[in-house]
Write a protein that holds these residues in place. Structure first.
Motif, PDB file in Angstrom:
ATOM      1  N   GLU A 114       0.655  -1.311  -0.139  1.00 37.63           N
ATOM      2  CA  GLU A 114      -0.295  -0.225   0.239  1.00 37.63           C
ATOM      3  C   GLU A 114       1.032   1.583   0.209  1.00 37.63           C
ATOM      4  OE1 GLU A 114      -3.319  -1.892   2.951  1.00 37.63           O
ATOM      5  OE2 GLU A 114      -2.202  -0.429   3.538  1.00 37.63           O
ATOM      6  N   ASN A 115       0.775   2.397  -0.872  1.00 35.13           N
ATOM      7  CA  ASN A 115       0.973   3.835  -0.546  1.00 35.13           C
ATOM      8  C   ASN A 115       3.020   3.531  -0.914  1.00 35.13           C
ATOM      9  OD1 ASN A 115      -0.902   5.141   0.196  1.00 35.13           O
ATOM     10  ND2 ASN A 115      -0.817   4.433   2.716  1.00 35.13           N
TER      11      ASN A 115
ATOM     12  N   ASN B 222       0.862  -3.307   4.112  1.00 38.02           N
ATOM     13  CA  ASN B 222       0.885  -2.697   5.195  1.00 38.02           C
ATOM     14  C   ASN B 222       1.863  -1.748   5.514  1.00 38.02           C
ATOM     15  OD1 ASN B 222       0.498  -3.628   7.195  1.00 38.02           O
ATOM     16  ND2 ASN B 222      -1.106  -2.421   8.478  1.00 38.02           N
ATOM     17  N   TRP B 223       2.609  -2.224   5.743  1.00 39.22           N
ATOM     18  CA  TRP B 223       4.348  -2.109   6.239  1.00 39.22           C
ATOM     19  C   TRP B 223       4.039  -0.615   5.856  1.00 39.22           C
ATOM     20  CZ3 TRP B 223       9.206  -0.405   4.218  1.00 39.22           C
ATOM     21  CH2 TRP B 223      10.069  -0.729   5.652  1.00 39.22           C
ATOM     22  N   ILE B 224       4.007  -0.009   4.904  1.00 41.31           N
ATOM     23  CA  ILE B 224       4.745   1.308   4.462  1.00 41.31           C
ATOM     24  C   ILE B 224       3.788   2.682   5.062  1.00 41.31           C
ATOM     25  CG2 ILE B 224       4.618   3.528   2.560  1.00 41.31           C
ATOM     26  CD1 ILE B 224       6.112   1.062   0.654  1.00 41.31           C
TER      27      ILE B 224
ATOM     28  N   SER C 240       1.805   6.523   8.518  1.00 40.47           N
ATOM     29  CA  SER C 240       0.867   7.175   9.249  1.00 40.47           C
ATOM     30  C   SER C 240       0.575   7.734  10.904  1.00 40.47           C
ATOM     31  CB  SER C 240      -0.218   6.053   8.633  1.00 40.47           C
ATOM     32  OG  SER C 240      -0.437   4.975  10.202  1.00 40.47           O
ATOM     33  N   THR C 241       2.144   6.445  11.577  1.00 42.35           N
ATOM     34  CA  THR C 241       2.442   6.340  12.714  1.00 42.35           C
ATOM     35  C   THR C 241       2.845   7.869  12.564  1.00 42.35           C
ATOM     36  OG1 THR C 241       2.244   4.459  12.984  1.00 42.35           O
ATOM     37  CG2 THR C 241       3.722   5.478  14.899  1.00 42.35           C
ATOM     38  N   PHE C 242       4.100   7.597  12.561  1.00 43.62           N
ATOM     39  CA  PHE C 242       4.854   9.346  12.352  1.00 43.62           C
ATOM     40  C   PHE C 242       4.016  10.227  11.891  1.00 43.62           C
ATOM     41  CE2 PHE C 242       8.497   6.715  11.970  1.00 43.62           C
ATOM     42  CZ  PHE C 242       9.043   6.267  12.324  1.00 43.62           C
TER      43      PHE C 242
ATOM     44  N   HIS D 260       5.639  -1.295  16.498  1.00 45.96           N
ATOM     45  CA  HIS D 260       4.079  -1.228  16.623  1.00 45.96           C
ATOM     46  C   HIS D 260       4.000  -2.308  15.378  1.00 45.96           C
ATOM     47  CE1 HIS D 260       0.483  -0.305  14.047  1.00 45.96           C
ATOM     48  NE2 HIS D 260       0.741   1.030  14.364  1.00 45.96           N
ATOM     49  N   PRO D 261       3.065  -3.429  16.320  1.00 46.79           N
ATOM     50  CA  PRO D 261       3.172  -4.480  15.891  1.00 46.79           C
ATOM     51  C   PRO D 261       2.829  -4.835  14.639  1.00 46.79           C
ATOM     52  CG  PRO D 261       0.987  -4.206  17.439  1.00 46.79           C
ATOM     53  CD  PRO D 261       2.183  -3.101  17.071  1.00 46.79           C
ATOM     54  N   GLN D 262       1.620  -3.503  13.874  1.00 43.08           N
ATOM     55  CA  GLN D 262       1.394  -4.263  12.680  1.00 43.08           C
ATOM     56  C   GLN D 262       2.795  -3.370  11.450  1.00 43.08           C
ATOM     57  OE1 GLN D 262      -2.076  -1.890  11.368  1.00 43.08           O
ATOM     58  NE2 GLN D 262      -3.311  -2.704  14.160  1.00 43.08           N
ATOM     59  N   MET D 263       3.570  -3.476  11.916  1.00 46.13           N
ATOM     60  CA  MET D 263       4.779  -2.454  10.709  1.00 46.13           C
ATOM     61  C   MET D 263       6.275  -3.603  10.977  1.00 46.13           C
ATOM     62  SD  MET D 263       7.836  -0.247  11.805  1.00 46.13           S
ATOM     63  CE  MET D 263       9.490  -0.490  10.653  1.00 46.13           C
ATOM     64  N   ALA D 264       5.028  -4.990   9.959  1.00 49.59           N
ATOM     65  CA  ALA D 264       5.700  -6.016  10.666  1.00 49.59           C
ATOM     66  C   ALA D 264       6.033  -7.561   9.232  1.00 49.59           C
ATOM     67  CB  ALA D 264       4.107  -7.461  10.379  1.00 49.59           C
ATOM     68  N   VAL D 265       7.638  -7.602   9.459  1.00 50.81           N
ATOM     69  CA  VAL D 265       8.476  -8.418   8.232  1.00 50.81           C
ATOM     70  C   VAL D 265       8.201  -9.512   8.508  1.00 50.81           C
ATOM     71  CG1 VAL D 265       9.000  -5.751   7.572  1.00 50.81           C
ATOM     72  CG2 VAL D 265      10.365  -7.623   9.316  1.00 50.81           C
ATOM     73  N   ASP D 266       8.478 -10.697   7.338  1.00 45.91           N
ATOM     74  CA  ASP D 266       9.219 -12.076   7.161  1.00 45.91           C
ATOM     75  C   ASP D 266      10.525 -11.725   7.240  1.00 45.91           C
ATOM     76  OD1 ASP D 266       6.410 -13.307   8.810  1.00 45.91           O
ATOM     77  OD2 ASP D 266       6.112 -13.523   6.758  1.00 45.91           O
TER      78      ASP D 266
END
Length: 311
Positions: free
Chosen positions: A34-35, A107-109, A114-116, A217-223
């Motif tokens: 996204e974005n 939704n990483w980006i 949005s958090t910043f 932030h748990p939604q800033m997630a990577v494998d």
């Protein structure tokens, strides 16, 4: 794609060394995010000896119309040097670092930007990192070993990082203003195939001393890929030994060295006590690794004394 001349909101820096196949997978994983139009992607090749340059240029030729992406060569060996090159070349006010073997969530980006924007007090952030094991997870890989393998899960709630923890380089972001304090120290961090580290701990320590907020932030997630050749007792012991060297390198001045010697002594006492109680393969290996870390620290302290005596 972002319109020509519009400054990106976020610069994604991917530093790489001799892992062209994994790198291409990481770059491909950015395409459905996204974005993506808010971002520029900077690939910093740290003097790879494989076909990295050719593979990145092929990727840019194929997908350059879908992604704002650049290739840079950093001839000075070292992850810190490569990161600093990316920082200095970046255009955005936000900088995100992604390992060349990491796959971000869709939704990483969005999460980072949005958090910043919503939390001006936050200066840096990180999130979950889940492992992709190339081979079976060893039975000895117990919870305390997860952080050295860059496995991070601090729960599903947004919060400040706990004491002594901070974002990991595989998945971290910060305001570019952080680097007004300092760039990454060149004497710390991976160089070629070495396992030295400590540059991230040093930088986040600087951020915290300035009184800034660092957010999980748990939604800033990577494998994150974990190769089979790292899933050995030999590798994890070398990793701890190198961490011990890094710990000694971070100590500054007489007071810093005194604190380091004190904490090292306390660690030895703790390991001796814990070894009596350890029964599982994982706990026994953990104490061996802790001793390797101490050996690395003492080795570095001894070398410094010899260099000082030699003038």
């Amino acid at each position: 794609m972002r319109q020509h001349g519009v400054v990106p909101k976020i610069s994604i820096i991917v530093c790489t060394y001799n892992r062209s196949q994994l790198l291409v997978k990481t770059l491909q994983s950015l395409l459905p995010l996204e974005n993506l139009e808010l971002a520029e992607v900077i690939v910093v090749d740290n003097r790879s000896k494989d076909d990295t340059a050719a593979r990145v240029k092929e990727f840019i030729a194929a997908y350059g119309n879908e992604m704002d992406i650049r290739y840079l060569l950093e001839p000075v060996q070292g992850l810190s040097a490569a990161r600093n090159t990316g920082i200095l070349a970046s255009k955005a006010g936000l900088i995100a670092f992604l390992d060349d073997d990491a796959i971000p969530c869709r939704n990483w980006i969005t999460t980072i930007v949005s958090t910043f924007e919503e939390k001006p007090e936050v200066m840096a952030m990180g999130g979950k990192i889940a492992p992709i094991f190339e081979s079976k997870r060893p039975d000895w890989l117990i919870k305390p070993f997860e952080l050295p393998y860059t496995i991070v899960d601090l729960g599903d709630r947004i919060k400040e990082y706990p004491s002594k923890l901070h974002p990991c380089g595989a998945n971290m972001a910060m305001r570019k203003a952080v680097f007004d304090i300092s760039l990454f120290p060149l004497e710390l961090g991976r160089k070629g195939d070495s396992l030295l580290s400590g540059e991230e701990t040093w930088l986040f320590g600087q951020i915290q001393r300035q009184g800034h907020s660092i957010l999980y932030h748990p939604q800033m997630a990577v494998d994150h890929f974990v190769p089979a050749n790292r899933l050995t007792e030999d590798w994890i012991m070398k990793r701890y030994y190198s961490q011990g060297i890094s710990n000694a390198m971070k100590s500054e001045g007489f007071k810093g060295r005194l604190i380091l010697i004190g904490t090292t002594g306390a660690k030895i006492l703790y390991i001796m006590a814990d070894s009596v109680l350890s029964r599982s393969q994982g706990r026994k290996l953990l104490n061996k690794c802790r001793l390797e870390s101490i050996r690395g620290t003492l080795h570095m302290i001894w070398n410094r004394k010899r260099e000082s005596a030699a003038g």
